[in-house]
Design an enzyme around this catalytic site. Structure first.
Site, PDB file in Angstrom:
ATOM      1  N   ASN A   9       0.864  -1.186   0.000  1.00  0.00           N
ATOM      2  CA  ASN A   9       0.000   0.000   0.000  1.00  0.00           C
ATOM      3  C   ASN A   9       0.899   1.234   0.000  1.00  0.00           C
ATOM      4  O   ASN A   9       1.518   1.554   1.007  1.00  0.00           O
ATOM      5  CB  ASN A   9      -0.884  -0.040   1.259  1.00  0.00           C
ATOM      6  CG  ASN A   9      -1.645   1.245   1.498  1.00  0.00           C
ATOM      7  OD1 ASN A   9      -1.771   2.081   0.608  1.00  0.00           O
ATOM      8  ND2 ASN A   9      -2.152   1.418   2.710  1.00  0.00           N
ATOM      9  N   TRP A  10       0.936   1.903  -1.150  1.00  0.00           N
ATOM     10  CA  TRP A  10       1.843   3.054  -1.268  1.00  0.00           C
ATOM     11  C   TRP A  10       1.305   4.305  -0.575  1.00  0.00           C
ATOM     12  O   TRP A  10       2.023   5.302  -0.465  1.00  0.00           O
ATOM     13  CB  TRP A  10       2.089   3.396  -2.736  1.00  0.00           C
ATOM     14  CG  TRP A  10       2.834   2.346  -3.505  1.00  0.00           C
ATOM     15  CD1 TRP A  10       3.292   1.134  -3.037  1.00  0.00           C
ATOM     16  CD2 TRP A  10       3.220   2.417  -4.880  1.00  0.00           C
ATOM     17  NE1 TRP A  10       3.922   0.454  -4.045  1.00  0.00           N
ATOM     18  CE2 TRP A  10       3.900   1.218  -5.191  1.00  0.00           C
ATOM     19  CE3 TRP A  10       3.053   3.367  -5.880  1.00  0.00           C
ATOM     20  CZ2 TRP A  10       4.417   0.963  -6.456  1.00  0.00           C
ATOM     21  CZ3 TRP A  10       3.562   3.113  -7.148  1.00  0.00           C
ATOM     22  CH2 TRP A  10       4.245   1.920  -7.422  1.00  0.00           C
ATOM     23  N   LYS A  11       0.050   4.287  -0.184  1.00  0.00           N
ATOM     24  CA  LYS A  11      -0.587   5.489   0.391  1.00  0.00           C
ATOM     25  C   LYS A  11      -0.403   6.660  -0.592  1.00  0.00           C
ATOM     26  O   LYS A  11      -0.437   6.443  -1.798  1.00  0.00           O
ATOM     27  CB  LYS A  11      -0.024   5.764   1.781  1.00  0.00           C
ATOM     28  CG  LYS A  11      -0.083   4.487   2.658  1.00  0.00           C
ATOM     29  CD  LYS A  11       0.182   4.706   4.102  1.00  0.00           C
ATOM     30  CE  LYS A  11       0.063   3.370   4.828  1.00  0.00           C
ATOM     31  NZ  LYS A  11       0.244   3.472   6.256  1.00  0.00           N
ATOM     32  N   HIS A  98      -9.216   1.135   5.593  1.00  0.00           N
ATOM     33  CA  HIS A  98      -7.889   1.327   6.195  1.00  0.00           C
ATOM     34  C   HIS A  98      -8.022   2.278   7.381  1.00  0.00           C
ATOM     35  O   HIS A  98      -8.838   3.208   7.350  1.00  0.00           O
ATOM     36  CB  HIS A  98      -6.927   1.901   5.145  1.00  0.00           C
ATOM     37  CG  HIS A  98      -5.515   1.919   5.633  1.00  0.00           C
ATOM     38  ND1 HIS A  98      -5.057   2.900   6.482  1.00  0.00           N
ATOM     39  CD2 HIS A  98      -4.476   1.063   5.440  1.00  0.00           C
ATOM     40  CE1 HIS A  98      -3.779   2.648   6.772  1.00  0.00           C
ATOM     41  NE2 HIS A  98      -3.413   1.534   6.150  1.00  0.00           N
ATOM     42  N   GLU A 100      -6.417   4.735   8.301  1.00  0.00           N
ATOM     43  CA  GLU A 100      -6.280   6.164   7.977  1.00  0.00           C
ATOM     44  C   GLU A 100      -7.578   6.715   7.396  1.00  0.00           C
ATOM     45  O   GLU A 100      -7.917   7.881   7.610  1.00  0.00           O
ATOM     46  CB  GLU A 100      -5.087   6.356   7.019  1.00  0.00           C
ATOM     47  CG  GLU A 100      -3.769   6.179   7.767  1.00  0.00           C
ATOM     48  CD  GLU A 100      -2.626   5.641   6.933  1.00  0.00           C
ATOM     49  OE1 GLU A 100      -2.672   5.693   5.700  1.00  0.00           O
ATOM     50  OE2 GLU A 100      -1.652   5.137   7.545  1.00  0.00           O
ATOM     51  N   GLU A 170      -4.783  -4.913  11.088  1.00  0.00           N
ATOM     52  CA  GLU A 170      -3.744  -3.900  11.231  1.00  0.00           C
ATOM     53  C   GLU A 170      -3.948  -3.133  12.535  1.00  0.00           C
ATOM     54  O   GLU A 170      -4.743  -2.173  12.572  1.00  0.00           O
ATOM     55  CB  GLU A 170      -3.807  -2.907  10.066  1.00  0.00           C
ATOM     56  CG  GLU A 170      -3.574  -3.539   8.716  1.00  0.00           C
ATOM     57  CD  GLU A 170      -3.067  -2.512   7.715  1.00  0.00           C
ATOM     58  OE1 GLU A 170      -1.961  -2.694   7.200  1.00  0.00           O
ATOM     59  OE2 GLU A 170      -3.750  -1.513   7.480  1.00  0.00           O
ATOM     60  N   GLY A 176       3.035   2.327  10.751  1.00  0.00           N
ATOM     61  CA  GLY A 176       3.979   3.420  10.540  1.00  0.00           C
ATOM     62  C   GLY A 176       4.750   3.821  11.781  1.00  0.00           C
ATOM     63  O   GLY A 176       5.414   4.849  11.803  1.00  0.00           O
ATOM     64  N   SER A 216       3.942  -2.053  10.271  1.00  0.00           N
ATOM     65  CA  SER A 216       5.403  -2.094  10.392  1.00  0.00           C
ATOM     66  C   SER A 216       5.999  -3.450  10.022  1.00  0.00           C
ATOM     67  O   SER A 216       6.950  -3.903  10.660  1.00  0.00           O
ATOM     68  CB  SER A 216       5.841  -1.669  11.799  1.00  0.00           C
ATOM     69  OG  SER A 216       5.449  -0.339  12.043  1.00  0.00           O
ATOM     70  N   GLY A 237       3.101  -1.056   4.251  1.00  0.00           N
ATOM     71  CA  GLY A 237       3.087   0.365   3.911  1.00  0.00           C
ATOM     72  C   GLY A 237       4.492   0.836   3.571  1.00  0.00           C
ATOM     73  O   GLY A 237       4.979   0.668   2.453  1.00  0.00           O
ATOM     74  N   GLY A 238       5.169   1.404   4.547  1.00  0.00           N
ATOM     75  CA  GLY A 238       6.479   2.026   4.336  1.00  0.00           C
ATOM     76  C   GLY A 238       7.475   1.162   3.576  1.00  0.00           C
ATOM     77  O   GLY A 238       8.159   1.639   2.658  1.00  0.00           O
TER      78      GLY A 238
HETATM   79  P1  PGA Z   1       3.275   0.364   7.607  1.00  0.00           P
HETATM   80  O1  PGA Z   1       1.796   0.567   7.052  1.00  0.00           O
HETATM   81  O2  PGA Z   1       3.792  -0.928   7.023  1.00  0.00           O
HETATM   82  O3  PGA Z   1       4.033   1.554   7.154  1.00  0.00           O
HETATM   83  O4  PGA Z   1       3.164   0.281   9.112  1.00  0.00           O
HETATM   84  C1  PGA Z   1       0.901  -0.499   6.931  1.00  0.00           C
HETATM   85  C2  PGA Z   1      -0.426  -0.041   6.410  1.00  0.00           C
HETATM   86  O5  PGA Z   1      -0.860   1.060   6.764  1.00  0.00           O
HETATM   87  O6  PGA Z   1      -1.096  -0.754   5.625  1.00  0.00           O
END
Ligand code: PGA
Length: 254
Positions: A9-11, A98, A100, A170, A176, A216, A237-238
């Site tokens: 997930n590149w956000k 998600h 966010e 998650e 993050g 993470s 994510g990251g």
């Molecule tokens: P992260 O994000 O790997 O940067 O913690 C995961 C996500 O939000 O799907």
């Protein structure tokens, strides 16, 4: 055997040019270095999905997805993107709920249930996210929170639709932050989610559903997480923003 899925997930990161470069690298590295069973899903911003889907069309292991979609099929909803549009751009998966989106855009379970329906109606697969905040875990309400998220977001579905859903657990406190849930914590929740599905539907459906862990995930913690019997992949994510770190996570999945 359940499908193993590693999704990146590149956000809101990467221009189109940067994204195309990253996907080419990932695709080449996977061809050279990975013979395992996982499907790998690239989830860029909406604007990149069409180009990226064309780029990966030759590599059957790779699929694309979107980070969100409208709950409406079409119409006067300025700024929204429908599931049919995503399908026409080559997407296979759509992330729904998600944390966010829940946190910054006030998306609640009843709203998310409609988005899940819209994704399924278009013939795509939702990746439905759930997870507790740190506070909810500290006061020991996380099982209830997860139960509510799953029940209100998914349990209106027929058994045949439920089989098309991927769930991503998650924990919000792990996204993050560099803090990963321990393998025991993650496995406990994944088994709990599977037990909820078995109770509502049946054991076969519960056993067939892919449940990803997210929060993470890095190359150095992925292998241990993936050894757990109920963890079927990751939503990354990251670490998905660089080819080396993302491919190393994929390689941790046998
Ligand atoms: P992260 O994000 O790997 O940067 O913690 C995961 C996500 O939000 O799907």
């Amino acid at each position: 055997m359940r499908k193993k899925i590693i999704a990146g997930n590149w956000k809101m990161n990467k221009t189109l040019e940067e994204g195309m470069g990253l996907v080419s690298e990932v695709s080449n590295m996977l061809k050279d270095e990975y013979t395992g069973s996982a499907e790998v899903v690239i989830i860029p911003p909406f604007t990149h999905i069409n180009s990226i889907s064309k780029l990966i069309a030759e590599n059957p292991r790779l699929k694309s997805g979107a980070q969100n979609c409208s709950n409406h099929k079409s119409g006067a909803y300025t700024g929204e993107v429908s599931a049919d549009m995503l399908k026409s751009c080559g997407a296979t998966y759509v992330i729904i709920g998600h944390s966010e989106r829940r946190q910054y855009f006030n998306e609640h379970n009843d709203w998310l249930a409609k988005k899940v329906d819209a994704v399924l109606l278009a013939g795509l697969n939702p990746i439905y996210c759930c997870g507790e905040t740190l506070e909810e875990r500290e006061i020991n309400t996380h099982f209830n929170v997860l139960h509510t998220q799953i029940r209100e977001g998914l349990f209106h579905l027929s058994a045949s639709d439920m089989k098309k859903v991927v769930i991503a657990y998650e924990p919000v406190w792990a996204i993050g932050t560099g803090k990963t849930a321990s393998t025991e914590q993650a496995q406990e929740i994944h088994a709990f989610i599977r037990s909820l599905i078995a109770e509502k539907y049946d054991a076969d459906i519960a056993q067939s559903i892919t449940i990803q862990y997210g929060g993470s995930v890095k190359a150095d913690n992925a292998a241990e997480l993936f050894r757990s019997p109920d963890i079927d992949g990751a939503l990354v994510g990251g670490a998905a923003l660089q080819s080396r770190s993302f491919v190393d996570i994929v390689k941790a999945m046998a």
